[in-house]
Design an enzyme around this catalytic site. Structure first.
Site, mmCIF file in Angstrom:
data_model
loop_
_atom_site.group_PDB
_atom_site.id
_atom_site.type_symbol
_atom_site.label_atom_id
_atom_site.label_comp_id
_atom_site.label_asym_id
_atom_site.label_seq_id
_atom_site.Cartn_x
_atom_site.Cartn_y
_atom_site.Cartn_z
ATOM 1 N N CYS A 1 0.576 -1.425 0.076
ATOM 2 C CA CYS A 1 0.291 0.130 -0.220
ATOM 3 C C CYS A 1 1.026 1.116 0.471
ATOM 4 C CB CYS A 1 -1.125 0.263 1.103
ATOM 5 S SG CYS A 1 -0.283 -0.974 2.695
ATOM 6 N N HIS B 1 -3.052 6.697 4.839
ATOM 7 C CA HIS B 1 -1.296 6.376 4.870
ATOM 8 C C HIS B 1 -0.712 7.973 4.230
ATOM 9 C CE1 HIS B 1 -1.612 2.600 5.916
ATOM 10 N NE2 HIS B 1 -0.551 1.698 4.603
HETATM 11 N N1 LIG Z 1 -5.339 -3.464 5.112
HETATM 12 C C1 LIG Z 1 -4.292 -3.289 3.579
HETATM 13 O O1 LIG Z 1 -4.490 -1.617 3.590
HETATM 14 C C2 LIG Z 1 -3.772 -3.272 2.589
HETATM 15 C C3 LIG Z 1 -3.174 -3.158 1.714
HETATM 16 C C4 LIG Z 1 -2.547 -3.717 0.577
HETATM 17 C C5 LIG Z 1 -2.319 -5.054 1.489
HETATM 18 N N2 LIG Z 1 -2.986 -5.970 2.002
HETATM 19 C C6 LIG Z 1 -2.880 -7.361 2.169
HETATM 20 O O2 LIG Z 1 -3.766 -7.910 1.920
HETATM 21 C C7 LIG Z 1 -4.394 -9.056 2.825
HETATM 22 C C8 LIG Z 1 -5.325 -9.217 3.656
HETATM 23 O O3 LIG Z 1 -5.042 -8.156 4.699
HETATM 24 P P1 LIG Z 1 -6.408 -7.280 4.807
HETATM 25 O O4 LIG Z 1 -6.721 -6.178 5.591
HETATM 26 O O5 LIG Z 1 -7.770 -7.601 4.386
HETATM 27 O O6 LIG Z 1 -6.804 -8.631 6.307
HETATM 28 P P2 LIG Z 1 -7.456 -8.660 7.646
HETATM 29 O O7 LIG Z 1 -8.576 -7.285 7.425
HETATM 30 O O8 LIG Z 1 -6.845 -9.688 8.157
HETATM 31 O O9 LIG Z 1 -9.070 -10.044 6.345
HETATM 32 C C9 LIG Z 1 -7.935 -11.241 6.118
HETATM 33 C C10 LIG Z 1 -8.920 -11.794 5.146
HETATM 34 O O10 LIG Z 1 -8.267 -13.139 4.818
HETATM 35 C C11 LIG Z 1 -9.184 -14.376 5.419
HETATM 36 N N3 LIG Z 1 -8.299 -15.638 5.191
HETATM 37 C C12 LIG Z 1 -7.929 -15.712 7.068
HETATM 38 N N4 LIG Z 1 -7.413 -17.134 6.410
HETATM 39 C C13 LIG Z 1 -7.960 -17.880 5.698
HETATM 40 C C14 LIG Z 1 -7.421 -18.791 4.986
HETATM 41 N N5 LIG Z 1 -7.087 -20.144 5.357
HETATM 42 N N6 LIG Z 1 -8.318 -19.123 3.982
HETATM 43 C C15 LIG Z 1 -9.134 -18.700 2.994
HETATM 44 N N7 LIG Z 1 -8.968 -17.145 3.680
HETATM 45 C C16 LIG Z 1 -8.630 -16.923 5.213
HETATM 46 C C17 LIG Z 1 -9.793 -14.104 6.275
HETATM 47 O O11 LIG Z 1 -10.768 -14.830 6.570
HETATM 48 P P3 LIG Z 1 -12.119 -15.427 7.852
HETATM 49 O O12 LIG Z 1 -12.790 -14.438 8.179
HETATM 50 O O13 LIG Z 1 -12.389 -16.672 7.720
HETATM 51 O O14 LIG Z 1 -11.108 -14.656 8.834
HETATM 52 C C18 LIG Z 1 -10.175 -12.059 5.947
HETATM 53 O O15 LIG Z 1 -11.335 -12.578 5.305
HETATM 54 C C19 LIG Z 1 -2.986 -9.284 3.614
HETATM 55 O O16 LIG Z 1 -1.734 -10.326 2.908
HETATM 56 C C20 LIG Z 1 -2.198 -8.083 3.124
HETATM 57 O O17 LIG Z 1 -0.824 -7.796 3.909
HETATM 58 C C21 LIG Z 1 -3.753 -5.335 3.325
#
Ligand SMILES: NC(=O)c1ccc[n+]([C@@H]2O[C@H](COP(=O)([O-])OP(=O)(O)OC[C@H]3O[C@@H](n4cnc5c(N)ncnc54)[C@H](OP(=O)(O)O)[C@@H]3O)[C@@H](O)[C@H]2O)c1
Length: 346
Positions: free
Chosen positions: A130, A250
């Protein structure tokens, strides 16, 4: 827009996944079939998309049968195991995690900067970190006009960048502290690391794990990804990444040195005014500058506080702000999907 596609969203219940759905809706992205996936924990959750109710399913390899585009944001290990399964079944994966970003066969794309790299994809396209995305979107128009030698960035990053749970912890800690109750940190700076620190009323100079060279993984992501996206392996980049008690948005203080030393502040402002995906907000007389609270829910990258360095004729300082869940994640991914359609690659 072209034919209706079968789109899968992996991590549909997460912070990025939710924004992904909202962005697909806002952009009126033509979807014929939508598959929403998560872990076992959230399977069965009901989600409304364009007025229709969908049931989230557990992500397994077979979930990707018939899928054209799979938008992954469920963590690196999920992408490592399921993205190749999706590709095997004919899907193009747009991956938000760091799993494939530095893989030389995987394009790492910010459409305003290197859309053409999509032609080289082998099934997986990586969405950059990001903080990297918003920085390169702001720097590319300047690089094109004046060349770029050096970038030094310090970030002021929001907690939603670490997911839904981290954002909840900021609220619960703030509430506890205001009520004179104990506020036990359990997530920040890194879930599962040795120590956790309070994020409410604090600033934590650690995002992601420390590497052997003393930089954090987030800082190394900014350094390496910037060089890859801009096709500049020799660009000098240094980063210091800091987490602040801000829910979303950010901010970055960016110092750059250009190849040429004849650019003025007005020249840089004019370039950014015309740049795609960038909004210039820079008027000191009116106290106009970008702030995270104003950028939430907006797709652009906002730039202000543009100043010429006082010692170096080719040096400039900029303040760059964007919604980390939109341009930093969901919007950049959907934009890649739109580019794939435009280029007839899907
Ligand atoms: N937040 C940001 O600004 C941002 C920006 C760029 C990239 N990212 C990346 O995007 C990813 C997700 O980030 P987030 O912020 O959205 O995290 P988050 O709010 O913690 O959400 C994680 C998601 O992944 C799912 N998940 C977890 N374990 C899984 C599995 N074994 N199989 C299938 N689905 C699974 C979760 O489902 P459940 O509801 O079932 O737990 C939830 O839907 C990360 O790798 C992060 O580094 C995030």
């Amino acid at each position: 827009m072209g034919r209706g596609l079968h789109v899968a969203v992996v991590g549909a219940t997460g912070a990025v996944g939710q924004q992904m759905l909202k962005t697909l809706e806002d952009r009126n992205f033509e979807i014929e079939t939508l598959t929403l996936l998560s872990s076992k924990r959230s399977a069965g959750t009901k989600v409304t998309f364009k007025g229709e109710e969908y049931t989230v399913q557990e992500a397994v390899p077979e979930s990707f049968e018939g899928v054209h585009i799979a938008l992954f944001s469920a963590g690196g290990s999920v992408s490592q195991s399921l993205a190749p399964e999706a590709v095997k079944r004919g899907a193009i994966v747009i991956d938000n995690t760091s799993a494939f970003r530095m893989d030389e066969n995987t394009p790492l794309v910010v459409p305003e900067v290197n859309e053409g790299d999509l032609h080289k994809h082998n099934g997986i396209i990586a969405n950059p970190n990001c903080s990297t995305i918003q920085m390169v979107a702001a720097l590319e128009p300047i690089r094109k006009a004046y060349g770029l030698q050096k970038v030094i960035v310090s970030t002021y990053q929001a907690v939603s960048g670490a997911g839904n749970e981290a954002a909840k912890e900021l609220y619960s800690q703030t509430k506890a502290i205001l009520n004179n109750e104990p506020a036990e940190p359990s997530i920040m700076p890194v879930k599962g690391d040795k120590k956790h620190y309070q994020i409410a009323f604090n600033a934590i100079p650690q995002i992601d794990k420390f590497q052997d060279n003393g930089y954090t993984f987030e800082e190394m992501k900014m350094i390496n990804e910037t060089k890859k996206i801009m096709h500049m392996p020799k660009l000098e980049v240094a980063a210091t990444c800091v987490r602040l008690p801000i829910e979303t948005g950010h901010s970055e203080s960016v110092y750059i040195e250009l190849d040429r030393d004849d650019a003025t502040v007005e020249d840089i402002k004019q370039l950014l005014k015309e740049a795609p995906g960038v909004t210039l907000q820079d008027d000191p007389a009116e106290q106009l500058y970008p702030m995270p609270a104003d950028c939430v829910g907006k797709r652009d990258v906002f730039v202000g506080r543009i100043r010429k360095d006082l010692d170096r004729a080719n040096g400039f300082h900029l303040w760059v702000v964007s919604d980390n869940l939109l341009k930093g994640a969901a919007w950049n991914s959907v934009q890649i999907a739109e580019s794939l359609q435009k280029l007839n690659l899907v």
